[in-house]
Design a protein around this motif. Sequence first.
Motif, PDB file in Angstrom:
ATOM      1  N   MET A   1       0.815  -1.215   0.000  1.00 48.64           N
ATOM      2  CA  MET A   1       0.000   0.000   0.000  1.00 48.64           C
ATOM      3  C   MET A   1       0.849   1.267   0.000  1.00 48.64           C
ATOM      4  SD  MET A   1      -3.335  -0.574   2.279  1.00 48.64           S
ATOM      5  CE  MET A   1      -4.566  -1.758   1.813  1.00 48.64           C
ATOM      6  N   ALA A   2       1.996   1.219   0.631  1.00 52.00           N
ATOM      7  CA  ALA A   2       2.851   2.404   0.694  1.00 52.00           C
ATOM      8  C   ALA A   2       3.420   2.764  -0.680  1.00 52.00           C
ATOM      9  CB  ALA A   2       3.982   2.183   1.686  1.00 52.00           C
ATOM     10  N   THR A   3       3.462   1.806  -1.600  1.00 51.88           N
ATOM     11  CA  THR A   3       4.030   2.068  -2.917  1.00 51.88           C
ATOM     12  C   THR A   3       2.968   2.048  -4.009  1.00 51.88           C
ATOM     13  OG1 THR A   3       4.525  -0.286  -3.218  1.00 51.88           O
ATOM     14  CG2 THR A   3       6.273   1.106  -2.277  1.00 51.88           C
ATOM     15  N   GLY A   4       1.742   2.365  -3.662  1.00 51.98           N
ATOM     16  CA  GLY A   4       0.705   2.470  -4.683  1.00 51.98           C
ATOM     17  C   GLY A   4      -0.087   1.200  -4.902  1.00 51.98           C
ATOM     18  N   GLY A   5      -0.222   0.401  -3.890  1.00 48.48           N
ATOM     19  CA  GLY A   5      -0.929  -0.860  -4.019  1.00 48.48           C
ATOM     20  C   GLY A   5      -2.434  -0.750  -3.902  1.00 48.48           C
ATOM     21  N   ASN A   6      -2.990   0.444  -4.009  1.00 56.36           N
ATOM     22  CA  ASN A   6      -4.431   0.613  -3.920  1.00 56.36           C
ATOM     23  C   ASN A   6      -5.042   0.502  -5.311  1.00 56.36           C
ATOM     24  OD1 ASN A   6      -4.305   1.129  -1.140  1.00 56.36           O
ATOM     25  ND2 ASN A   6      -3.682   3.216  -1.569  1.00 56.36           N
ATOM     26  N   VAL A   7      -6.308   0.128  -5.381  1.00 58.46           N
ATOM     27  CA  VAL A   7      -6.950  -0.086  -6.669  1.00 58.46           C
ATOM     28  C   VAL A   7      -8.405   0.349  -6.600  1.00 58.46           C
ATOM     29  CG1 VAL A   7      -7.643  -2.467  -6.165  1.00 58.46           C
ATOM     30  CG2 VAL A   7      -7.294  -1.768  -8.525  1.00 58.46           C
ATOM     31  N   ALA A   8      -8.896   0.828  -7.699  1.00 56.60           N
ATOM     32  CA  ALA A   8     -10.328   1.081  -7.876  1.00 56.60           C
ATOM     33  C   ALA A   8     -10.686   0.517  -9.241  1.00 56.60           C
ATOM     34  CB  ALA A   8     -10.639   2.569  -7.818  1.00 56.60           C
ATOM     35  N   ILE A   9     -11.747  -0.269  -9.291  1.00 63.88           N
ATOM     36  CA  ILE A   9     -12.218  -0.826 -10.559  1.00 63.88           C
ATOM     37  C   ILE A   9     -13.696  -0.529 -10.685  1.00 63.88           C
ATOM     38  CG2 ILE A   9     -10.452  -2.619 -10.759  1.00 63.88           C
ATOM     39  CD1 ILE A   9     -12.406  -4.630  -9.612  1.00 63.88           C
ATOM     40  N   ASN A  10     -14.143  -0.343 -11.927  1.00 63.32           N
ATOM     41  CA  ASN A  10     -15.569  -0.078 -12.098  1.00 63.32           C
ATOM     42  C   ASN A  10     -16.128  -0.916 -13.236  1.00 63.32           C
ATOM     43  OD1 ASN A  10     -14.379   1.519 -14.162  1.00 63.32           O
ATOM     44  ND2 ASN A  10     -16.274   2.684 -14.302  1.00 63.32           N
ATOM     45  N   THR A  11     -17.444  -1.073 -13.216  1.00 59.41           N
ATOM     46  CA  THR A  11     -18.156  -1.793 -14.261  1.00 59.41           C
ATOM     47  C   THR A  11     -19.372  -0.977 -14.666  1.00 59.41           C
ATOM     48  OG1 THR A  11     -19.228  -3.873 -14.886  1.00 59.41           O
ATOM     49  CG2 THR A  11     -19.510  -3.156 -12.609  1.00 59.41           C
ATOM     50  N   SER A  12     -19.734  -1.079 -15.923  1.00 54.61           N
ATOM     51  CA  SER A  12     -20.938  -0.401 -16.408  1.00 54.61           C
ATOM     52  C   SER A  12     -21.910  -1.405 -17.022  1.00 54.61           C
ATOM     53  CB  SER A  12     -20.574   0.680 -17.427  1.00 54.61           C
ATOM     54  OG  SER A  12     -19.890   0.096 -18.517  1.00 54.61           O
ATOM     55  N   ASN A  13     -21.608  -2.698 -16.859  1.00 55.71           N
ATOM     56  CA  ASN A  13     -22.473  -3.724 -17.429  1.00 55.71           C
ATOM     57  C   ASN A  13     -22.783  -4.836 -16.429  1.00 55.71           C
ATOM     58  OD1 ASN A  13     -20.015  -5.016 -17.357  1.00 55.71           O
ATOM     59  ND2 ASN A  13     -19.743  -5.074 -19.570  1.00 55.71           N
ATOM     60  N   GLY A  14     -22.971  -4.456 -15.195  1.00 53.78           N
ATOM     61  CA  GLY A  14     -23.368  -5.422 -14.177  1.00 53.78           C
ATOM     62  C   GLY A  14     -22.301  -6.406 -13.760  1.00 53.78           C
ATOM     63  N   GLY A  15     -21.037  -6.094 -14.004  1.00 56.36           N
ATOM     64  CA  GLY A  15     -19.948  -6.940 -13.572  1.00 56.36           C
ATOM     65  C   GLY A  15     -19.390  -7.876 -14.625  1.00 56.36           C
ATOM     66  N   THR A  16     -19.907  -7.794 -15.859  1.00 57.51           N
ATOM     67  CA  THR A  16     -19.383  -8.641 -16.932  1.00 57.51           C
ATOM     68  C   THR A  16     -17.946  -8.276 -17.264  1.00 57.51           C
ATOM     69  OG1 THR A  16     -21.594  -8.930 -17.833  1.00 57.51           O
ATOM     70  CG2 THR A  16     -19.765  -9.415 -19.309  1.00 57.51           C
ATOM     71  N   SER A  17     -17.648  -6.988 -17.329  1.00 57.35           N
ATOM     72  CA  SER A  17     -16.275  -6.532 -17.552  1.00 57.35           C
ATOM     73  C   SER A  17     -15.975  -5.399 -16.579  1.00 57.35           C
ATOM     74  CB  SER A  17     -16.072  -6.090 -18.996  1.00 57.35           C
ATOM     75  OG  SER A  17     -16.903  -4.987 -19.294  1.00 57.35           O
ATOM     76  N   TRP A  18     -14.693  -5.255 -16.267  1.00 62.50           N
ATOM     77  CA  TRP A  18     -14.229  -4.278 -15.290  1.00 62.50           C
ATOM     78  C   TRP A  18     -13.107  -3.458 -15.897  1.00 62.50           C
ATOM     79  CZ3 TRP A  18     -16.365  -3.785 -10.410  1.00 62.50           C
ATOM     80  CH2 TRP A  18     -17.276  -4.773 -10.045  1.00 62.50           C
ATOM     81  N   THR A  19     -13.003  -2.205 -15.450  1.00 58.48           N
ATOM     82  CA  THR A  19     -11.949  -1.304 -15.893  1.00 58.48           C
ATOM     83  C   THR A  19     -11.234  -0.757 -14.664  1.00 58.48           C
ATOM     84  OG1 THR A  19     -13.311  -0.657 -17.771  1.00 58.48           O
ATOM     85  CG2 THR A  19     -11.443   0.774 -17.233  1.00 58.48           C
ATOM     86  N   ALA A  20      -9.917  -0.811 -14.684  1.00 57.04           N
ATOM     87  CA  ALA A  20      -9.122  -0.255 -13.586  1.00 57.04           C
ATOM     88  C   ALA A  20      -9.146   1.259 -13.673  1.00 57.04           C
ATOM     89  CB  ALA A  20      -7.691  -0.767 -13.652  1.00 57.04           C
ATOM     90  N   GLN A  21      -9.214   1.920 -12.531  1.00 60.36           N
ATOM     91  CA  GLN A  21      -9.220   3.378 -12.448  1.00 60.36           C
ATOM     92  C   GLN A  21      -7.937   3.847 -11.804  1.00 60.36           C
ATOM     93  OE1 GLN A  21     -12.074   5.196 -13.665  1.00 60.36           O
ATOM     94  NE2 GLN A  21     -12.215   3.129 -14.475  1.00 60.36           N
ATOM     95  N   ASN A  22      -7.431   4.983 -12.258  1.00 59.24           N
ATOM     96  CA  ASN A  22      -6.257   5.588 -11.636  1.00 59.24           C
ATOM     97  C   ASN A  22      -6.691   6.521 -10.535  1.00 59.24           C
ATOM     98  OD1 ASN A  22      -4.473   4.283 -13.324  1.00 59.24           O
ATOM     99  ND2 ASN A  22      -4.670   5.840 -14.907  1.00 59.24           N
TER     100      ASN A  22
END
Length: 160
Positions: free
Chosen positions: A139-160
């Motif tokens: 976590m100290a070196t950027g190990g956090n993540v946010a992902i989102n979906t716009s189709n009910g979880g079929t595909s996901w996109t990583a967010q910066n």
Amino acid sequence: MNTKFLSVLLIFSFAVLAANAQWIQQTSNTSVNLTGIHCVDASNCFSAGASGTFRKTTDGGTNWTISGSGSTFTNIACVKMYDLNNIWTGKVNGTFHKTANAGGNWSQVVPATTSHVIYDIFYHDVSNYIAVGGSPSNMATGGNVAINTSNGGTSWTAQN
């Protein structure tokens, strides 16, 4: 005279509010650590444990039952209910379990975008949501993540 009446009325009001704001211990009938709970109203809640079975209540916690016909879900980090039927769990390995029938059947969702612990899920609507997580080891070196979906979880996109 009016100030004494007002004082008594205020004290009585605070006493009534304090009496109604008490916590009541509930029994989940499991000995595992519970890592998540989410309610869509005062009666309907799901809870999950790191190494336990999914539990649900439909009576505000008086009675808890196993969800998913006895299915065991390990390594659950969070649970979120969109409504009474659509419920998601985030797991410590970056995957999810979801149900669309109030926990009757569960399926696993494996996004290709992360292997981090999923700590929380936020719904915009039934198809659009975001999950956040992290890796305790970096976590100290950027190990956090946010992902989102716009189709009910079929595909996901990583967010910066």
